[in-house]
Design a protein around this motif. Structure first.
Motif, PDB file in Angstrom:
ATOM      1  N   THR A   8       0.409  -0.991  -0.405  1.00 29.13           N
ATOM      2  CA  THR A   8      -0.452  -0.181  -0.335  1.00 29.13           C
ATOM      3  C   THR A   8       0.817   0.479  -0.556  1.00 29.13           C
ATOM      4  N   GLY A   9       1.909   1.379  -1.409  1.00 32.02           N
ATOM      5  CA  GLY A   9       2.662   2.336  -1.615  1.00 32.02           C
ATOM      6  C   GLY A   9       1.543   3.467  -2.179  1.00 32.02           C
ATOM      7  N   THR A  10       2.883   4.228  -2.417  1.00 34.28           N
ATOM      8  CA  THR A  10       2.364   5.741  -3.824  1.00 34.28           C
ATOM      9  C   THR A  10       1.483   4.616  -5.052  1.00 34.28           C
ATOM     10  N   MET A  11       1.463   3.564  -5.495  1.00 35.91           N
ATOM     11  CA  MET A  11       0.297   3.780  -6.285  1.00 35.91           C
ATOM     12  C   MET A  11      -0.874   2.565  -5.640  1.00 35.91           C
ATOM     13  N   GLY A  12      -0.771   1.829  -4.141  1.00 36.94           N
ATOM     14  CA  GLY A  12      -1.485   0.842  -4.340  1.00 36.94           C
ATOM     15  C   GLY A  12      -2.308   1.560  -3.486  1.00 36.94           C
ATOM     16  N   GLN A  13      -1.736   3.031  -2.664  1.00 35.67           N
ATOM     17  CA  GLN A  13      -3.449   3.470  -1.295  1.00 35.67           C
ATOM     18  C   GLN A  13      -4.560   4.132  -2.483  1.00 35.67           C
ATOM     19  N   ALA A  68      11.954  -9.122  -6.485  1.00 43.12           N
ATOM     20  CA  ALA A  68      11.857  -9.451  -4.917  1.00 43.12           C
ATOM     21  C   ALA A  68      11.403  -9.371  -3.999  1.00 43.12           C
ATOM     22  N   ASN A  69      10.270  -8.259  -4.370  1.00 44.63           N
ATOM     23  CA  ASN A  69       9.570  -8.317  -3.296  1.00 44.63           C
ATOM     24  C   ASN A  69       8.170  -9.146  -3.064  1.00 44.63           C
ATOM     25  N   VAL A  70       7.942  -9.408  -4.778  1.00 46.00           N
ATOM     26  CA  VAL A  70       6.684  -9.929  -5.235  1.00 46.00           C
ATOM     27  C   VAL A  70       7.221 -11.898  -4.700  1.00 46.00           C
ATOM     28  N   MET A  93       0.004  -7.020  -9.445  1.00 44.25           N
ATOM     29  CA  MET A  93      -0.213  -5.447 -10.334  1.00 44.25           C
ATOM     30  C   MET A  93       1.314  -4.662 -10.551  1.00 44.25           C
ATOM     31  N   SER A  94       2.097  -5.252 -10.119  1.00 41.69           N
ATOM     32  CA  SER A  94       3.422  -5.124  -9.853  1.00 41.69           C
ATOM     33  C   SER A  94       4.183  -4.806 -11.070  1.00 41.69           C
ATOM     34  N   THR A  95       5.045  -3.719 -11.215  1.00 39.16           N
ATOM     35  CA  THR A  95       5.770  -4.130 -13.096  1.00 39.16           C
ATOM     36  C   THR A  95       7.263  -5.077 -12.567  1.00 39.16           C
ATOM     37  N   ILE A  96       7.344  -6.112 -12.677  1.00 37.24           N
ATOM     38  CA  ILE A  96       8.282  -6.942 -12.471  1.00 37.24           C
ATOM     39  C   ILE A  96       8.733  -7.859 -13.353  1.00 37.24           C
ATOM     40  N   PRO A 119       0.200  -5.832 -14.796  1.00 36.82           N
ATOM     41  CA  PRO A 119       0.991  -4.266 -14.825  1.00 36.82           C
ATOM     42  C   PRO A 119       0.040  -3.058 -15.241  1.00 36.82           C
ATOM     43  N   VAL A 120       0.812  -2.103 -14.567  1.00 43.42           N
ATOM     44  CA  VAL A 120      -0.276  -1.085 -15.099  1.00 43.42           C
ATOM     45  C   VAL A 120       0.689   0.129 -15.255  1.00 43.42           C
ATOM     46  N   SER A 121      -0.528   1.195 -16.435  1.00 42.24           N
ATOM     47  CA  SER A 121       0.409   2.266 -16.575  1.00 42.24           C
ATOM     48  C   SER A 121      -0.534   3.609 -16.396  1.00 42.24           C
ATOM     49  N   LYS A 245      14.678   0.706 -12.670  1.00 44.52           N
ATOM     50  CA  LYS A 245      14.512  -0.878 -12.891  1.00 44.52           C
ATOM     51  C   LYS A 245      13.710  -1.024 -14.010  1.00 44.52           C
ATOM     52  N   ASP A 246      12.960  -0.462 -14.126  1.00 39.96           N
ATOM     53  CA  ASP A 246      11.662  -0.951 -15.350  1.00 39.96           C
ATOM     54  C   ASP A 246      12.788  -1.125 -17.148  1.00 39.96           C
ATOM     55  N   LEU A 247      13.820  -0.240 -16.906  1.00 37.81           N
ATOM     56  CA  LEU A 247      14.322  -0.276 -18.036  1.00 37.81           C
ATOM     57  C   LEU A 247      15.569  -1.196 -18.234  1.00 37.81           C
TER      58      LEU A 247
HETATM   59  P1  NAD Z   1       6.180   2.181  -3.555  1.00 35.30           P
HETATM   60  O1  NAD Z   1       7.696   1.739  -3.521  1.00 35.30           O
HETATM   61  O2  NAD Z   1       6.116   3.448  -3.076  1.00 35.30           O
HETATM   62  O3  NAD Z   1       5.122   1.281  -2.780  1.00 35.30           O
HETATM   63  C1  NAD Z   1       4.952  -0.003  -2.353  1.00 35.30           C
HETATM   64  C2  NAD Z   1       4.798  -0.930  -1.362  1.00 35.30           C
HETATM   65  O4  NAD Z   1       4.653  -2.481  -1.305  1.00 35.30           O
HETATM   66  C3  NAD Z   1       5.716   0.112  -0.212  1.00 35.30           C
HETATM   67  O5  NAD Z   1       5.141   0.447   0.329  1.00 35.30           O
HETATM   68  C4  NAD Z   1       6.330  -1.496   0.155  1.00 35.30           C
HETATM   69  O6  NAD Z   1       6.763  -0.744   1.630  1.00 35.30           O
HETATM   70  C5  NAD Z   1       5.425  -2.394   0.311  1.00 35.30           C
HETATM   71  N1  NAD Z   1       6.211  -3.900   0.533  1.00 35.30           N
HETATM   72  C6  NAD Z   1       7.781  -4.072  -0.338  1.00 35.30           C
HETATM   73  N2  NAD Z   1       7.640  -5.146   0.546  1.00 35.30           N
HETATM   74  C7  NAD Z   1       6.519  -6.211   0.167  1.00 35.30           C
HETATM   75  C8  NAD Z   1       6.324  -6.977   1.049  1.00 35.30           C
HETATM   76  N3  NAD Z   1       7.178  -8.284   1.401  1.00 35.30           N
HETATM   77  N4  NAD Z   1       4.743  -6.884   1.530  1.00 35.30           N
HETATM   78  C9  NAD Z   1       3.917  -6.273   1.980  1.00 35.30           C
HETATM   79  N5  NAD Z   1       4.562  -4.816   1.345  1.00 35.30           N
HETATM   80  C10 NAD Z   1       5.721  -4.566   0.893  1.00 35.30           C
HETATM   81  O7  NAD Z   1       6.656   2.030  -5.368  1.00 35.30           O
HETATM   82  P2  NAD Z   1       4.837   2.290  -6.409  1.00 35.30           P
HETATM   83  O8  NAD Z   1       4.841   3.946  -6.765  1.00 35.30           O
HETATM   84  O9  NAD Z   1       3.625   2.589  -5.547  1.00 35.30           O
HETATM   85  O10 NAD Z   1       5.125   1.437  -7.508  1.00 35.30           O
HETATM   86  C11 NAD Z   1       4.730   0.094  -7.256  1.00 35.30           C
HETATM   87  C12 NAD Z   1       5.009  -1.132  -7.982  1.00 35.30           C
HETATM   88  O11 NAD Z   1       4.515  -0.407  -9.143  1.00 35.30           O
HETATM   89  C13 NAD Z   1       6.304  -0.769  -9.108  1.00 35.30           C
HETATM   90  O12 NAD Z   1       6.339  -1.877  -9.735  1.00 35.30           O
HETATM   91  C14 NAD Z   1       6.263  -0.170 -10.049  1.00 35.30           C
HETATM   92  O13 NAD Z   1       7.222  -0.339 -10.920  1.00 35.30           O
HETATM   93  C15 NAD Z   1       4.126   0.601 -10.467  1.00 35.30           C
HETATM   94  N6  NAD Z   1       4.073   1.694 -10.882  1.00 35.30           N
HETATM   95  C16 NAD Z   1       3.961   2.342 -10.017  1.00 35.30           C
HETATM   96  C17 NAD Z   1       3.381   3.822 -11.544  1.00 35.30           C
HETATM   97  C18 NAD Z   1       4.099   4.897 -10.260  1.00 35.30           C
HETATM   98  O14 NAD Z   1       3.734   6.469 -10.643  1.00 35.30           O
HETATM   99  N7  NAD Z   1       4.373   4.682  -9.167  1.00 35.30           N
HETATM  100  C19 NAD Z   1       3.179   3.552 -12.021  1.00 35.30           C
HETATM  101  C20 NAD Z   1       3.027   1.991 -12.749  1.00 35.30           C
HETATM  102  C21 NAD Z   1       3.110   0.932 -12.297  1.00 35.30           C
END
Ligand code: NAD
Length: 300
Positions: A8-13, A68-70, A93-96, A119-121, A245-247
């Motif tokens: 629940t980070g930047t995108m998850g929230q 690695a997180n996934v 929905m992560s980019t991996i 994954p999302v854009s 990371k994505d590149l």
């Molecule tokens: P982020 O780092 O803000 O959020 C990811 C969250 O995952 C963090 O809060 C982290 O603590 C948590 N986490 C890590 N390992 C964990 C685990 N084992 N169990 C539970 N939680 C865990 O990243 P984000 O910006 O939200 O991006 C998430 C994914 O979406 C990435 O793969 C990114 O490439 C992709 N993405 C991001 C964007 C963007 O604009 N930020 C756009 C498209 C795709």
């Protein structure tokens, strides 16, 4: 439908917020307490581990930084594979790396757990508006089951192919946007060095063959596009480290299939260098700051 939301980070929230808004019950988990607290404030229940979230729901969604997180959330200690019952559907929905998606899917399948990569854009703006493009790899029937939840978060849901194919589409897209942003930044640095007004240069390019989505929406020069990260001190947005990371994923995928990639590899190294110079947590358009001209005293 009850959703277990992990990451629940930047995108998850904002994605989770849209699920709650559309009437889904959500139970969340994040390894960072502050991120989990934010999810709870948005209306989610609190789980103590990824496995616990996956055990107490109908559909699992993961939104994590890297491969690695996934692997940790799905296959690690107290992970999804340990606690989710057979038949559970998981959507990552992560980019991996597509190979990791396929490996995780194969391990889950041994336990009868189903997996889609999706994954999302569209960035934080698309996540907030619920208009993300979602590229899905996996079984078409599983996608139909997940579709109502995906539709709460995204506008365009496209079935690309088998597990891993969604990630391939995502890497191809980010190879283009990441490389294009570097080209835009280089062009504007040259323009400025010759005293050309960046707003006028933008107007010209927008009407010419160099016009590109990243310039229109993610302009690296501050003050040209109000909604761009550059106009708010390069606060992400999409972090430089995530673009690096994505590149890297795109370059590795190309290497695996023996596809020559020169531009993507150079762009990847530029984001890596920008990160080494302190820009890793800023929006990827901050690479523009890194590409500034050297001093007039330099010999060439
Ligand atoms: P982020 O780092 O803000 O959020 C990811 C969250 O995952 C963090 O809060 C982290 O603590 C948590 N986490 C890590 N390992 C964990 C685990 N084992 N169990 C539970 N939680 C865990 O990243 P984000 O910006 O939200 O991006 C998430 C994914 O979406 C990435 O793969 C990114 O490439 C992709 N993405 C991001 C964007 C963007 O604009 N930020 C756009 C498209 C795709």
């Amino acid at each position: 439908m009850k959703v277990g939301f992990i990451g629940t980070g930047t995108m998850g929230q904002p994605m989770l917020a849209n699920l709650v808004k559309k009437g889904f019950e959500v139970v969340a988990f994040d390894v960072v307490p502050g991120a989990l607290d934010a999810a709870v404030r948005l209306g989610a229940g609190r789980a103590g581990s990824a496995g616990e979230a996956a055990a107490n729901c109908d559909l699992v969604i993961t939104m994590l930084p890297s491969s690695a997180n996934v692997e940790a959330a799905y296959l690690g200690e107290s992970g999804i594979i340990e606690k989710a019952p057979a038949g559970r559907l998981c959507v990552d929905m992560s980019t991996i790396d597509p190979g990791t998606s396929q490996r995780v899917a194969a391990r889950l399948e041994e336990r009868g757990i189903r997996f889609l990569d999706a994954p999302v854009s569209g960035g934080v703006g698309g996540a907030t508006a619920g208009t993300l493009a979602i590229m899905v790899g996996g079984d078409a029937g599983d996608l139909e089951e997940a579709r109502p939840a995906l539709a709460a978060m995204g506008g365009n849901i496209i079935h690309v192919g088998a597990v891993g194919a969604g990630e391939v589409a995502k890497l191809c897209n980010n190879l283009i946007s990441g490389s294009a942003l570097i080209a835009v930044a280089e062009a504007f640095r040259i323009g400025e060095a010759f005293g050309v007004d960046p707003q006028i240069l933008t107007n010209v390019i927008a009407k010419s063959s160099g016009g590109t989505w990243v310039m229109e929406h993610m302009h690296p020069v501050p003050g040209i596009v109000d909604s761009a990260a550059s106009s708010r001190q390069y606060a992400p947005g999409f972090m430089t480290d995530l673009m690096a990371k994505d590149l890297a994923l795109a370059v590795n995928a190309a290497r695996e299939k023996r596809v020559p990639v020169a531009v993507a590899a150079a762009a990847q190294q530029l984001y890596r260098m920008a990160s080494s110079h302190g820009l890793g947590r800023e929006d990827f358009s901050a690479v523009y700051k890194f590409l500034k001209p050297s001093s007039d005293d330099a010999p060439v």
